[in-house]
Structure formats: C-alpha cells, structure tokens
Enzyme design. Sequence first.
Site, PDB file in Angstrom:
ATOM      1  N   ASN A   7     -18.173  66.210   4.052  1.00 56.91           N
ATOM      2  CA  ASN A   7     -17.407  65.843   5.244  1.00 56.91           C
ATOM      3  C   ASN A   7     -18.306  66.116   6.452  1.00 56.91           C
ATOM      4  O   ASN A   7     -18.438  67.263   6.883  1.00 56.91           O
ATOM      5  CB  ASN A   7     -16.125  66.687   5.293  1.00 56.91           C
ATOM      6  CG  ASN A   7     -15.226  66.293   6.450  1.00 56.91           C
ATOM      7  OD1 ASN A   7     -15.588  65.472   7.287  1.00 56.91           O
ATOM      8  ND2 ASN A   7     -14.056  66.895   6.498  1.00 56.91           N
ATOM      9  N   ARG A  89     -16.268  61.761   3.040  1.00 55.02           N
ATOM     10  CA  ARG A  89     -15.085  61.468   3.842  1.00 55.02           C
ATOM     11  C   ARG A  89     -15.528  60.626   5.037  1.00 55.02           C
ATOM     12  O   ARG A  89     -16.475  60.990   5.748  1.00 55.02           O
ATOM     13  CB  ARG A  89     -14.480  62.773   4.336  1.00 55.02           C
ATOM     14  CG  ARG A  89     -13.281  62.535   5.193  1.00 55.02           C
ATOM     15  CD  ARG A  89     -12.687  63.827   5.679  1.00 55.02           C
ATOM     16  NE  ARG A  89     -11.451  63.544   6.367  1.00 55.02           N
ATOM     17  CZ  ARG A  89     -10.784  64.444   7.056  1.00 55.02           C
ATOM     18  NH1 ARG A  89     -11.221  65.675   7.148  1.00 55.02           N
ATOM     19  NH2 ARG A  89      -9.674  64.130   7.656  1.00 55.02           N
ATOM     20  N   HIS A 178      -5.362  61.112   8.149  1.00 52.19           N
ATOM     21  CA  HIS A 178      -4.985  62.077   7.103  1.00 52.19           C
ATOM     22  C   HIS A 178      -4.588  61.341   5.816  1.00 52.19           C
ATOM     23  O   HIS A 178      -3.844  61.881   4.990  1.00 52.19           O
ATOM     24  CB  HIS A 178      -3.778  62.955   7.519  1.00 52.19           C
ATOM     25  CG  HIS A 178      -4.024  63.865   8.677  1.00 52.19           C
ATOM     26  ND1 HIS A 178      -3.119  64.026   9.693  1.00 52.19           N
ATOM     27  CD2 HIS A 178      -5.069  64.664   8.975  1.00 52.19           C
ATOM     28  CE1 HIS A 178      -3.585  64.895  10.579  1.00 52.19           C
ATOM     29  NE2 HIS A 178      -4.773  65.290  10.163  1.00 52.19           N
ATOM     30  N   ARG A 237      -3.552  68.170  20.935  1.00 50.44           N
ATOM     31  CA  ARG A 237      -3.278  66.773  21.305  1.00 50.44           C
ATOM     32  C   ARG A 237      -1.840  66.624  21.778  1.00 50.44           C
ATOM     33  O   ARG A 237      -0.931  67.246  21.217  1.00 50.44           O
ATOM     34  CB  ARG A 237      -3.494  65.840  20.114  1.00 50.44           C
ATOM     35  CG  ARG A 237      -4.920  65.768  19.620  1.00 50.44           C
ATOM     36  CD  ARG A 237      -5.074  64.623  18.616  1.00 50.44           C
ATOM     37  NE  ARG A 237      -6.356  64.667  17.962  1.00 50.44           N
ATOM     38  CZ  ARG A 237      -6.526  64.881  16.655  1.00 50.44           C
ATOM     39  NH1 ARG A 237      -5.485  65.078  15.858  1.00 50.44           N
ATOM     40  NH2 ARG A 237      -7.736  64.896  16.133  1.00 50.44           N
ATOM     41  N   GLU A 380      -7.584  67.597  -0.060  1.00 49.32           N
ATOM     42  CA  GLU A 380      -8.295  66.349   0.266  1.00 49.32           C
ATOM     43  C   GLU A 380      -9.598  66.235  -0.513  1.00 49.32           C
ATOM     44  O   GLU A 380      -9.978  65.150  -0.939  1.00 49.32           O
ATOM     45  CB  GLU A 380      -8.569  66.297   1.775  1.00 49.32           C
ATOM     46  CG  GLU A 380      -7.280  66.153   2.568  1.00 49.32           C
ATOM     47  CD  GLU A 380      -7.448  66.399   4.051  1.00 49.32           C
ATOM     48  OE1 GLU A 380      -7.737  65.447   4.764  1.00 49.32           O
ATOM     49  OE2 GLU A 380      -7.266  67.551   4.490  1.00 49.32           O
TER      50      GLU A 380
END
Length: 397
Positions: A7, A89, A178, A237, A380
């Site tokens: 990643n 990823r 996601h 956010r 993940e």
Amino acid sequence: MNVLVINAGSSSLKYQLMNPETGDVSAKGLCERIYIDGRLTHKVGDKKVVKDIPMPSHSEAIEAVLDILVDPVDGVIKSVDEIDAVGHRVLHGGMKFSDSCIIDDKCIKAIEDCIPLGPLHNPANLMGIRACQAVMPNTPQVAVFDTAFHMTMPPKAYRYAIPTEYFKNDDIRRYGFHGTSHKYVARRTAELVGKKEFKMVNCHLGNGSSLSAIKDGKCMDTSMGLSPLAGVPMGTRSGDIDACVVQFICNKYNMSVDDCLTMLNKKSGMLALSGVSSDFRDLSEGVDNGNENCQLALDKFCYEVAKYVGAYAAALNGIDVLTFTAGVGENDHVVRASVCEYLGFMGVKLDPEKNKVRGKEMLISTPDSKVQVWVVPTNEELMIAQDTRDLVLAARK
Ligand code: ADP
C-alpha cells in the site's frame, strides 16, 4: 503461496507478506519518510525492528523491504523468489476497473488515466508498482482498486444531478471508496449468516468512514463520492456539505478552492467540532471529562451514520443485517450503541453485554432483533492477497 501486499502512499509504503489461504501474516511493516530520509519498521510476530535506511525514492523503499524479508536474522524467507505475487492497493480505478487486474502496460496506462480522479494517491500507487517491477521483474503483480467493489451501483445511485456533459466528458460521478474493506466484510458476513442472498448495510467507521448498501453481495449505493470527502463526517473530513459553503468561504476569506478543500479534508470533521482531536479515543476521554464539544462531535457522527443507515434501509426496502467494521466500528461500543438507538424504529435491538466486544467477530444484537447486528473486523490486506492469488492462478491456466 506467498503474496506481498503493498500500500504505497506519497511518502510511505506499508507491506505485509501473507498466505492468502490461511490469512497468516509472516511479516509486515512500514517505510516512512520516503524522499526525506527513510525509516523502516519491520515486524515479525511480536518482534519489531526499526532501521534508518536512505530512501530517496519508492525504489529504495521496496529494496529495503525485500532486503529485510530475506535477511538471515530478521527475515522470513530465504530468497525473493519465494514471493509468488505482489498485490498493490490502488485508490482510484475510475470507470475503467470494476475488478482487480493483473498489471501490464495497459493496466498501468489506465491507472495513469485515472490520475485526475485520484490526484494524490494514484501517482504514489504507480510509484509503488514501478518500484516493484524494477526490482522483481518476473513476479506477477496485481492492482486492487478501492473503487472497484462499488461499480455495481445503478445509475440512480452513482449519477450526480448536474449537467450530463460532466459525466460524459469527465467521468464525474459517485465512485465510493474503502471498496476492498466493504467487499471483505460483505463476503465474510455471508459466511457468518450462512446465506448468499440478503440485504445489508456495512458501516466502515475509522479515521475515514463510509457506509455501503449491499444486496446479495453487490454494492447498491455508498456514501463517499467522486472523492473520499463525501458522506458522514470523519476524523478530519467534513463529509457531505452544501457546495455554497465553499463559495462563501472562498469569497469572504479570499481563499483558493484548493485551500478550502484542504480545510474540508484535513481540518474539519471530529477535529473541528471537538476542537480537541480526530481520534475517537480522545473524544471519549473528553466526554468523560465533561467536554461539551467532544460530546457534540460524537453526537453529530452517530446521528449522521444512523441517517445513512436509515436511507440505505429505505433504498434496499429493508435490511437483514447491519455490520460495523474498522477502527471505530470494531472498537467503540458507545458509537455502536448510539447509532443503533436511532434504528430502534426498524426493530434493531442490541445486546448491551455482547456489544462490549472489541475487535472480534460477534453477533451483538438480541435474538428478537429484526436486523442482525454484527461486528466484523475488516481485513483489506487479506482481500488484496486473495484477489491477487485468484488472478495469478487463473493466468497460469
Ligand atoms: P483508517 O481510516 O486510517 O484506516 P482505522 O480504521 O484504523 O483508520 O481507524 C482508526 C481510528 O479508529 C482512530 O483514529 C481511532 O479514532 C479509532 N479507534 C481505534 N481504536 C479505538 C478504540 N479502542 N476505541 C475507539 N476508537 C478507536
């Protein structure tokens, strides 16, 4: 099979060497401060090694990872040849990818074409891919996209109600993120409830948060949009916001749109409302100490999450299962309890004792709850490793 899961971020690179069959992780770690100086943190079981290694680019970071994986003392394999495949990823697959893909020149070109949609992440992901290709040219590589799981959404979910030319010419639409986590939880939940055909909402609540409406394992709607800024408020956010707020702030404070968006991405959400932190553990501590702003931040978060669950329950004409995953969803029983309290009208009933679970798979609703509520820890990396294995084995046939 050994799959190296990568990643790559702009100045960091996370890795795990894992067996996609068992989910066993033989080693994992993190390269940080790439382009600045370079630090490798490598973990095998409980043993942790930290080394300062110059990393003027992602190539040196990957080389450092491979060196430590084969190191006679800290390593776990004898030779790089024992790595059967690499799974990367990748943030944004745009409209080009509805599934993971073996990396070849065409795939790289398509990831490049998606840079306007993922300007911060896709270039970093590509650097990770190119660095691996350079140091292990004969090892198959697979790209796994954060957006791919959501490509089954119908147009009424993914289209924005703005002039069609922006969709036709510029691919402006809801994509969602996601996806690897939502896909993992959807598959795992199907195993847990012993059914393939059912309706669920998955709440991925972490530092970044998103919800997905999923029917028979397929995504029907999701809360993030063209970018990860949309949906529920998150650590830093804002989540959904009236676009006129941007216009107002830019005009009044002579701020550029880019600076305003940085504010909405990095200085908003729980951090802004609490004035204390983006971390939910700090917010709970604040609430315990009587901090009203921390209470407001948590109230806002749970309220908006519950609203999305309600909206998705309507979109799916009812749901059978509600799942919680990621850092907050797996660990914060107060958030889960508060979200589920709003959902009492749909017959959601939590078992308060079972709801105390942290980070473990568990059915946390009562037997008479109309909706089964589960905690399903996400994985993940395992999903990336399994997609990589499936594609590499299929290509060998
Ligand atoms: P990311 O979105 O970066 O992948 P994670 O899913 O790992 O994030 O979630 C990280 C967040 O989870 C932290 O910022 C923290 O707010 C929250 N978290 C982690 N552990 C706990 C806990 N025990 N209780 C409450 N919140 C937690």
